[in-house]
Motif scaffolding. Structure first.
Motif, PDB file in Angstrom:
ATOM      1  N   THR A  24       0.846  -1.190   0.000  1.00 27.86           N
ATOM      2  CA  THR A  24       0.000   0.000   0.000  1.00 27.86           C
ATOM      3  C   THR A  24       0.882   1.241   0.000  1.00 27.86           C
ATOM      4  OG1 THR A  24      -0.103   0.172   2.404  1.00 27.86           O
ATOM      5  CG2 THR A  24      -1.800  -1.203   1.331  1.00 27.86           C
ATOM      6  N   LEU A  25       0.292   2.374  -0.317  1.00 26.55           N
ATOM      7  CA  LEU A  25       1.067   3.614  -0.312  1.00 26.55           C
ATOM      8  C   LEU A  25       1.567   3.936   1.098  1.00 26.55           C
ATOM      9  CD1 LEU A  25      -0.967   5.853  -2.784  1.00 26.55           C
ATOM     10  CD2 LEU A  25       0.888   4.250  -3.256  1.00 26.55           C
ATOM     11  N   GLU A  26       0.774   3.604   2.115  1.00 24.09           N
ATOM     12  CA  GLU A  26       1.196   3.812   3.498  1.00 24.09           C
ATOM     13  C   GLU A  26       2.412   2.945   3.820  1.00 24.09           C
ATOM     14  OE1 GLU A  26      -1.940   3.295   2.515  1.00 24.09           O
ATOM     15  OE2 GLU A  26      -2.815   5.253   2.973  1.00 24.09           O
ATOM     16  N   GLU A  27       2.375   1.685   3.381  1.00 25.11           N
ATOM     17  CA  GLU A  27       3.501   0.781   3.610  1.00 25.11           C
ATOM     18  C   GLU A  27       4.734   1.265   2.860  1.00 25.11           C
ATOM     19  OE1 GLU A  27       1.122  -3.439   4.323  1.00 25.11           O
ATOM     20  OE2 GLU A  27       1.717  -2.865   2.290  1.00 25.11           O
ATOM     21  N   ALA A  28       4.564   1.692   1.617  1.00 32.11           N
ATOM     22  CA  ALA A  28       5.695   2.173   0.820  1.00 32.11           C
ATOM     23  C   ALA A  28       6.347   3.389   1.473  1.00 32.11           C
ATOM     24  CB  ALA A  28       5.235   2.516  -0.593  1.00 32.11           C
ATOM     25  N   ALA A  29       5.547   4.309   1.937  1.00 33.22           N
ATOM     26  CA  ALA A  29       6.098   5.507   2.581  1.00 33.22           C
ATOM     27  C   ALA A  29       6.847   5.139   3.862  1.00 33.22           C
ATOM     28  CB  ALA A  29       4.977   6.503   2.882  1.00 33.22           C
ATOM     29  N   THR A  42       2.004  12.170  -0.197  1.00 33.61           N
ATOM     30  CA  THR A  42       2.922  12.564  -1.270  1.00 33.61           C
ATOM     31  C   THR A  42       2.843  11.570  -2.421  1.00 33.61           C
ATOM     32  OG1 THR A  42       4.446  13.475   0.392  1.00 33.61           O
ATOM     33  CG2 THR A  42       5.329  13.099  -1.814  1.00 33.61           C
ATOM     34  N   LEU A  43       2.863  10.279  -2.093  1.00 34.36           N
ATOM     35  CA  LEU A  43       2.791   9.248  -3.126  1.00 34.36           C
ATOM     36  C   LEU A  43       1.452   9.291  -3.857  1.00 34.36           C
ATOM     37  CD1 LEU A  43       4.532   6.293  -1.264  1.00 34.36           C
ATOM     38  CD2 LEU A  43       5.529   7.882  -2.925  1.00 34.36           C
ATOM     39  N   ARG A  44       0.379   9.555  -3.127  1.00 37.48           N
ATOM     40  CA  ARG A  44      -0.946   9.670  -3.742  1.00 37.48           C
ATOM     41  C   ARG A  44      -0.975  10.847  -4.727  1.00 37.48           C
ATOM     42  NH1 ARG A  44      -3.257  10.040   0.739  1.00 37.48           N
ATOM     43  NH2 ARG A  44      -3.104   7.887   1.340  1.00 37.48           N
ATOM     44  N   THR A  45      -0.348  11.953  -4.346  1.00 38.30           N
ATOM     45  CA  THR A  45      -0.271  13.115  -5.234  1.00 38.30           C
ATOM     46  C   THR A  45       0.513  12.768  -6.496  1.00 38.30           C
ATOM     47  OG1 THR A  45      -0.435  14.665  -3.389  1.00 38.30           O
ATOM     48  CG2 THR A  45       0.562  15.501  -5.418  1.00 38.30           C
ATOM     49  N   CYS A  46       1.614  12.044  -6.341  1.00 37.08           N
ATOM     50  CA  CYS A  46       2.406  11.628  -7.501  1.00 37.08           C
ATOM     51  C   CYS A  46       1.587  10.725  -8.415  1.00 37.08           C
ATOM     52  CB  CYS A  46       3.684  10.931  -7.051  1.00 37.08           C
ATOM     53  SG  CYS A  46       4.852  12.055  -6.268  1.00 37.08           S
ATOM     54  N   LYS A  50       0.239  11.377 -12.398  1.00 38.18           N
ATOM     55  CA  LYS A  50       0.702  10.358 -13.347  1.00 38.18           C
ATOM     56  C   LYS A  50       2.211  10.181 -13.328  1.00 38.18           C
ATOM     57  CE  LYS A  50      -3.251  11.073 -16.434  1.00 38.18           C
ATOM     58  NZ  LYS A  50      -4.170  10.527 -15.572  1.00 38.18           N
ATOM     59  N   LYS A  51       2.809  10.347 -12.152  1.00 38.70           N
ATOM     60  CA  LYS A  51       4.250  10.164 -11.995  1.00 38.70           C
ATOM     61  C   LYS A  51       4.596   8.838 -11.332  1.00 38.70           C
ATOM     62  CE  LYS A  51       5.103  15.099 -11.651  1.00 38.70           C
ATOM     63  NZ  LYS A  51       5.577  16.187 -10.808  1.00 38.70           N
ATOM     64  N   LEU A  52       3.638   8.235 -10.635  1.00 39.29           N
ATOM     65  CA  LEU A  52       3.857   6.980  -9.920  1.00 39.29           C
ATOM     66  C   LEU A  52       2.932   5.913 -10.472  1.00 39.29           C
ATOM     67  CD1 LEU A  52       5.146   5.364  -7.582  1.00 39.29           C
ATOM     68  CD2 LEU A  52       3.298   6.206  -6.128  1.00 39.29           C
ATOM     69  N   GLU A  53       3.512   4.773 -10.846  1.00 42.95           N
ATOM     70  CA  GLU A  53       2.729   3.646 -11.329  1.00 42.95           C
ATOM     71  C   GLU A  53       2.115   2.916 -10.139  1.00 42.95           C
ATOM     72  OE1 GLU A  53       3.855  -0.594 -13.193  1.00 42.95           O
ATOM     73  OE2 GLU A  53       4.655   1.141 -14.269  1.00 42.95           O
ATOM     74  N   VAL A  54       0.816   2.689 -10.201  1.00 44.66           N
ATOM     75  CA  VAL A  54       0.110   2.002  -9.122  1.00 44.66           C
ATOM     76  C   VAL A  54      -0.796   0.926  -9.705  1.00 44.66           C
ATOM     77  CG1 VAL A  54       0.117   4.032  -7.608  1.00 44.66           C
ATOM     78  CG2 VAL A  54      -1.852   3.569  -9.050  1.00 44.66           C
ATOM     79  N   THR A  55      -1.258   0.053  -8.820  1.00 46.52           N
ATOM     80  CA  THR A  55      -2.277  -0.927  -9.152  1.00 46.52           C
ATOM     81  C   THR A  55      -3.507  -0.569  -8.335  1.00 46.52           C
ATOM     82  OG1 THR A  55      -0.569  -2.593  -9.472  1.00 46.52           O
ATOM     83  CG2 THR A  55      -2.818  -3.391  -9.165  1.00 46.52           C
ATOM     84  N   LEU A  56      -4.665  -0.560  -8.973  1.00 49.63           N
ATOM     85  CA  LEU A  56      -5.909  -0.229  -8.290  1.00 49.63           C
ATOM     86  C   LEU A  56      -6.802  -1.458  -8.309  1.00 49.63           C
ATOM     87  CD1 LEU A  56      -7.809   1.868  -6.989  1.00 49.63           C
ATOM     88  CD2 LEU A  56      -8.560   2.452  -9.293  1.00 49.63           C
ATOM     89  N   VAL A  57      -7.022  -2.052  -7.137  1.00 54.87           N
ATOM     90  CA  VAL A  57      -7.887  -3.217  -6.992  1.00 54.87           C
ATOM     91  C   VAL A  57      -8.823  -2.944  -5.819  1.00 54.87           C
ATOM     92  CG1 VAL A  57      -7.985  -5.679  -6.483  1.00 54.87           C
ATOM     93  CG2 VAL A  57      -6.133  -4.790  -7.884  1.00 54.87           C
ATOM     94  N   ALA A  58     -10.110  -3.068  -6.060  1.00 54.09           N
ATOM     95  CA  ALA A  58     -11.123  -2.861  -5.021  1.00 54.09           C
ATOM     96  C   ALA A  58     -10.914  -1.518  -4.296  1.00 54.09           C
ATOM     97  CB  ALA A  58     -11.110  -4.007  -4.020  1.00 54.09           C
ATOM     98  N   ARG A  59     -10.647  -0.487  -5.088  1.00 55.53           N
ATOM     99  CA  ARG A  59     -10.450   0.873  -4.576  1.00 55.53           C
ATOM    100  C   ARG A  59      -9.246   1.002  -3.646  1.00 55.53           C
ATOM    101  NH1 ARG A  59     -15.775   3.114  -2.259  1.00 55.53           N
ATOM    102  NH2 ARG A  59     -14.375   4.866  -1.984  1.00 55.53           N
ATOM    103  N   LEU A  72      11.322   8.350  -8.768  1.00 54.45           N
ATOM    104  CA  LEU A  72      12.380   9.231  -8.269  1.00 54.45           C
ATOM    105  C   LEU A  72      13.436   9.485  -9.338  1.00 54.45           C
ATOM    106  CD1 LEU A  72      12.799   7.832  -4.654  1.00 54.45           C
ATOM    107  CD2 LEU A  72      11.725   9.984  -5.341  1.00 54.45           C
ATOM    108  N   GLU A  73      13.782   8.468 -10.105  1.00 56.47           N
ATOM    109  CA  GLU A  73      14.769   8.643 -11.175  1.00 56.47           C
ATOM    110  C   GLU A  73      14.246   9.580 -12.254  1.00 56.47           C
ATOM    111  OE1 GLU A  73      15.750   4.708 -12.489  1.00 56.47           O
ATOM    112  OE2 GLU A  73      16.781   4.231 -10.613  1.00 56.47           O
TER     113      GLU A  73
END
Length: 83
Positions: A24-29, A42-46, A50-59, A72-73
């Motif tokens: 999760t974004l909380e775990e990643a942070a 911050t990660l949610r804003t990214c 469209k700067k951070l690749e995410v997977t969206l499952v069940a919201r 970051l790169e």
């Protein structure tokens, strides 16, 4: 300070997580930025920018260490040269 997410508390060394393991974004942070430099917000804003690749499952938004590293790169700017 917020408590660490349960899965991060169990494995608080980023080396114990594979580059493609979903978190999760909380775990990643909490795992990748323990000093609080970047937060889940911050990660949610990214993601919204469209700067951070995410997977969206069940919201639920999840990401990987690899996706955060790539974000970051891509954001890195070269040093300015002086005339």
């Amino acid at each position: 300070m917020k408590p660490k997410p349960r899965r991060v508390a169990a494995r608080d060394n980023p080396d114990l997580w594979s580059d493609t393991e979903e978190m999760t974004l909380e775990e990643a942070a909490a795992l990748l930025f323990p000093s609080g430099l970047y937060t889940a917000s911050t990660l949610r804003t990214c993601y919204r920018q469209k700067k951070l690749e995410v997977t969206l499952v069940a919201r639920k938004l999840t990401t990987t260490k690899k996706a955060v590293r790539e974000m970051l790169e891509a954001a890195r700017k070269p040093a300015r040269s002086r005339p």
